[in-house]
Design an enzyme around this catalytic site. Structure first.
Site, PDB file in Angstrom:
ATOM      1  N   HIS A   1      44.549   0.254  60.851  1.00 50.33           N
ATOM      2  CA  HIS A   1      44.260  -0.060  59.637  1.00 50.33           C
ATOM      3  C   HIS A   1      45.073  -1.366  58.625  1.00 50.33           C
ATOM      4  CE1 HIS A   1      42.038   0.780  55.599  1.00 50.33           C
ATOM      5  NE2 HIS A   1      43.168   0.687  55.159  1.00 50.33           N
TER       6      HIS A   1
ATOM      7  N   ASP B   1      41.704  -3.494  52.675  1.00 59.31           N
ATOM      8  CA  ASP B   1      41.653  -1.956  52.418  1.00 59.31           C
ATOM      9  C   ASP B   1      40.810  -2.295  50.998  1.00 59.31           C
ATOM     10  OD1 ASP B   1      42.656   0.817  52.723  1.00 59.31           O
ATOM     11  OD2 ASP B   1      43.111   0.228  50.596  1.00 59.31           O
TER      12      ASP B   1
END
Length: 341
Positions: free
Chosen positions: A316, A113
C-alpha cells in the site's frame, strides 16, 4: 494569507525547507524544494509530508517546485475541532487555496491513499487549476471516491476498518497510546513485504477486539522503512498529543457526508491528464475486485488517463516502498505535460 517559517524537528532532508501557510483559515505546514512548475504531493493516512521523502530531490532536480503539505488535521498542520471540517470540499479547497497562496494559477496534483481522493476530487471540481493529476493506490471513483458506509457494512460487516473508525475517540485513543508502535504496525501491515499481503484482504476488526489487535507489532521492519523513519513520523505527530490521529480519522467520519455534498457530480468524469500507480499487493486492489477491475475503473473515470503502472510485489505504501519506479513514472508523466505546453 500569511506565511511564516517553522522549525524543523526532523533530521534534515538536503534542500527541503519548511514553513506554514494559512489557507481558508487553517494553518498548513508545508515542506518544499526546487523551483519551476508546481507539483503538490498529498499524503494519506496516517502519514504526513515525510511520506514523500524520496520524491523531493529527484523532482526538484528535474526542474519542479515540489511542495508536500501536512494536510489539515495531520502532523504539524492545524487540527480543526469540528468533525464536519474534514469533507472533500474542505480538502480540495485547501489544495486550490495552497496553489494560489504559492503564487501559481495551475499545478500538477499527486496523491497517495487518502491524498489520492483529494487529488482526484480537485481535478474533478477544478480542472482549470489542475494541469495533471496522479493517484497512487486509490483509483478515481467519482463523486466521493470511497464507498458509502452502508455499502461497506453490507459487504464487509461492522468490523470493516472504515466503519470502526466512525466511533468517536476509539481508534484515536488506540493509535495515540504509542505513536511509534502505531507507525510500525500500520506501515508493516500494509507493506508488500508482509507475507500476509501476498493475498491482500480487506482490513476487518473481529467483534470484541481492537484495531491494534489486528495488526501486531512486527519483529523486524521492511527494508524500505527504518527505525529512524518511525521516530521521524512520531515526532511529526507529537504536537497533537492524545489527538495525534484524530484529524486524519475525521476524514473517514465524513465519507457519507461527502456523498451528500458531491451528489451533483455523480457520473462525472475526471478530464485532466492522469496517471495511476498501484501495487499488486495493495489492500485497495482487494477492495476494488482485483488488479484488472482497478485498472478498468481508472480508465472509465479518467478518460485522459495517460498511463497505468502496476508494481509487482508492492503493497500500500507505494512511493515509500518503490521510490525509484514511482519517481520514474512521475517524471515521465510530468515531462509529457511539459511537452504539451
Amino acid at each position: 494569507m500569511t506565511t511564516a517559517n517553522t522549525p524543523n524537528p526532523t533530521p534534515a532532508l538536503a534542500g527541503v525547507t519548511h514553513r506554514d501557510i494559512e489557507v481558508n483559515g487553517v494553518r498548513l505546514h508545508i515542506a518544499e524544494q526546487g523551483e519551476g512548475p508546481l507539483v503538490l504531493l498529498l499524503h494519506g493516512f496516517p502519514e504526513c509530508w515525510y511520506s514523500w521523502r524520496h520524491q523531493f530531490a529527484p523532482l526538484a532536480a528535474a526542474g519542479y517546485h515540489v511542495v508536500a503539505p501536512d494536510q489539515r488535521g495531520y502532523a504539524r498542520s492545524a487540527q480543526p475541532e469540528d468533525v464536519g471540517a474534514y469533507t472533500l470540499p474542505h480538502l480540495t479547497g485547501d489544495v486550490i487555496g495552497l496553489i494560489h497562496a504559492l503564487g501559481e494559477e495551475r499545478a500538477v496534483v499527486v496523491g497517495h491513499d487518502w491524498g489520492a481522493p483529494v487529488a482526484w476530487a480537485t481535478a474533478l471540481l477544478r480542472p482549470d487549476v489542475v494541469r495533471g493529476v496522479a493517484g497512487l493506490s486509490v483509483p478515481p471513483v467519482p463523486p466521493a471516491f470511497l464507498a458509502p458506509t452502508a455499502l461497506s457494512r453490507a459487504t464487509y460487516g461492522d468490523g470493516f476498518y472504515q466503519l470502526y473508525f466512525q466511533q468517536p475517540g476509539v481508534a484515536d485513543a488506540e493509535f495515540a497510546r504509542d505513536v511509534a508502535s502505531t507507525f510500525r504496525r500500520v506501515l508493516h501491515s500494509g507493506s508488500g513485504d508482509n507475507p500476509a499481503q501476498a493475498n491482500p484482504r480487506p482490513w476487518v476488526v473481529p467483534e470484541g477486539r481492537t484495531i491494534t489487535d489486528t495488526i501486531p507489532e512486527p519483529q523486524a521492519l521492511p527494508g524500505w522503512f527504518t527505525e529512524e523513519d518511525v521516530r521521524t513520523f512520531a515526532r511529526e505527530f507529537a504536537g497533537h498529543g492524545d489527538r495525534a490521529f484524530t484529524g486524519g480519522l475525521n476524514w473517514y467520519r465524513n465519507i457519507d457526508r461527502n456523498w451528500e455534498l458531491l451528489a451533483a457530480f455523480n457520473g462525472a468524469r475526471i478530464q485532466p491528464p492522469a496517471l495511476f500507480v498501484v501495487g499488486d499487493r495493495d489492500m485497495v486492489v482487494a477492495l476494488g475486485g482485483g488488479p484488472q477491475a482497478i485498472l478498468d475503473l481508472a480508465a472509465q473515470n479518467a478518460p485522459n488517463l495517460r498511463r497505468t503502472v502496476v508494481l509487482p510485489g508492492c503493497g500500500h505504501w507505494t512511493q515509500q516502498e518503490r521510490p525509484d519506479e514511482v519517481n520514474a513514472a512521475l517524471l515521465d508523466f510530468l515531462a509529457g505535460l511539459d511537452a504539451e505546453g
